[in-house]
Design an enzyme around this catalytic site. Structure first.
Site, PDB file in Angstrom:
ATOM      1  N   TYR A 155       0.833  -1.210   0.000  1.00 56.15           N
ATOM      2  CA  TYR A 155       0.000   0.000   0.000  1.00 56.15           C
ATOM      3  C   TYR A 155       0.869   1.262   0.000  1.00 56.15           C
ATOM      4  CZ  TYR A 155      -3.809   3.098   1.634  1.00 56.15           C
ATOM      5  OH  TYR A 155      -4.742   4.110   1.774  1.00 56.15           O
ATOM      6  N   LYS A 159       1.138   4.178  -2.789  1.00 55.44           N
ATOM      7  CA  LYS A 159       0.802   5.568  -2.435  1.00 55.44           C
ATOM      8  C   LYS A 159       2.004   6.496  -2.635  1.00 55.44           C
ATOM      9  CE  LYS A 159      -3.528   4.970  -1.383  1.00 55.44           C
ATOM     10  NZ  LYS A 159      -4.570   5.553  -2.248  1.00 55.44           N
TER      11      LYS A 159
END
Ligand code: NAI
Length: 246
Positions: A155, A159
């Site tokens: 993640y 990001k």
């Protein structure tokens, strides 16, 4: 903020932060394409709410990780509305786990949805924005993409990738009248963070503003970055975290 008659496409718009972005854009006068992945009923409810505000909205099913589906969605939206003024890349998932336990599938899924998804929708919209000589792209990153987080390597990598993508595209498209910015939310109360927030009771004491964020906190900033009031802002990453990362 005045977004009267702007056409805005929001990915993952049926719930959580995306839903709130759709509604706040419409409250500012925009017409909205509500992209959704699976929950048609929730997307239809968002459309109905926007229509109650007197604005036009359509729901459109597409998996952001699939370039073909996204391109068809954007082409259809352009045919229907005649322009795409704003793209909000909001769709995202998490499949958390420590690296030693993280499967290849969980790595790929998160990168494909959260990072490749942004490539797909930006690529599909930018061709129209270049033609229009105008456009705004707002990407939803995360403070985790700046600071990292144990158990979220996939993640956080996606990001962080969004941040590099945002800055590069801002440089690439500035001369074409297109701005590209990102917001980096902290803890926002949504389905995605439900279990996390349950496990971390008392997190608000660590936040200078002494509360967890709500989707509207993110949506308000997105509306600003989508508006002409933000015409001279590009390539920026705005943290929306109540001061957590100060
Ligand atoms: P959520 O899980 O409530 O909403 C995510 C939305 O993305 C859902 O509507 C889902 O259907 C959609 N989506 C997922 N995969 C998709 C795909 N392949 N194609 C199209 N749509 C897809 O989560 P939330 O919290 O509203 O998150 C929205 C964005 O904000 C995400 O990018 C998330 O990473 C980001 N974010 C959220 C934070 C939080 O604290 N809730 C903090 C930082 C960033």
């Amino acid at each position: 903020m005045n977004l009267s008659n702007k056409t805005c496409l929001v990915t993952g718009g049926s719930r959580g932060i995306g839903r709130s972005i759709c509604l706040e854009l419409a409250k500012s006068g925009a017409n909205v394409i509500v992209n959704y992945f699976s929950n048609e009923r929730a997307a239809a409810e968002v459309v109905a709410e926007i229509e109650r505000l007197g604005k036009k909205a359509i729901k459109y099913k597409a998996d952001v990780s699939c370039l073909e589906q996204v391109s068809t969605m954007v082409d259809d939206a352009y045919s229907e509305f005649g322009k795409i003024d704003v793209l909000v890349n909001n769709a995202g998932i998490n499949k958390d786990g420590l690296l030693l336990r993280m499967t290849e599938n969980h790595w790929d899924k998160v990168i494909d949805t959260n990072l490749k998804g942004i490539f797909n929708s930006s690529k599909a919209c930018v061709k129209y924005m270049v033609k229009q000589k105008k456009g705004k792209i707002v990407n939803i990153s995360s403070i985790v993409g700046i600071y990292g987080n144990a158990g979220q390597a996939n993640y956080a990598a996606a990001k962080a990738g969004i941040i590099g993508f945002t800055k590069s595209l801002a440089k690439e498209l500035g001369s074409r009248g297109i701005t590209v910015n990102a917001v980096a939310p902290g803890f926002i109360e949504t389905d995605m963070t439900l279990s996390l927030l349950k496990k971390n009771t008392g997190i608000e004491h660590k936040i200078p503003l002494k509360r967890v964020g709500v989707p509207e906190d993110v949506a308000n900033a997105v509306v600003f970055l989508s508006s002409e009031k933000a015409d001279y802002i590009t390539g920026q990453i705005l943290a929306i975290d109540g001061g957590l990362t100060l």
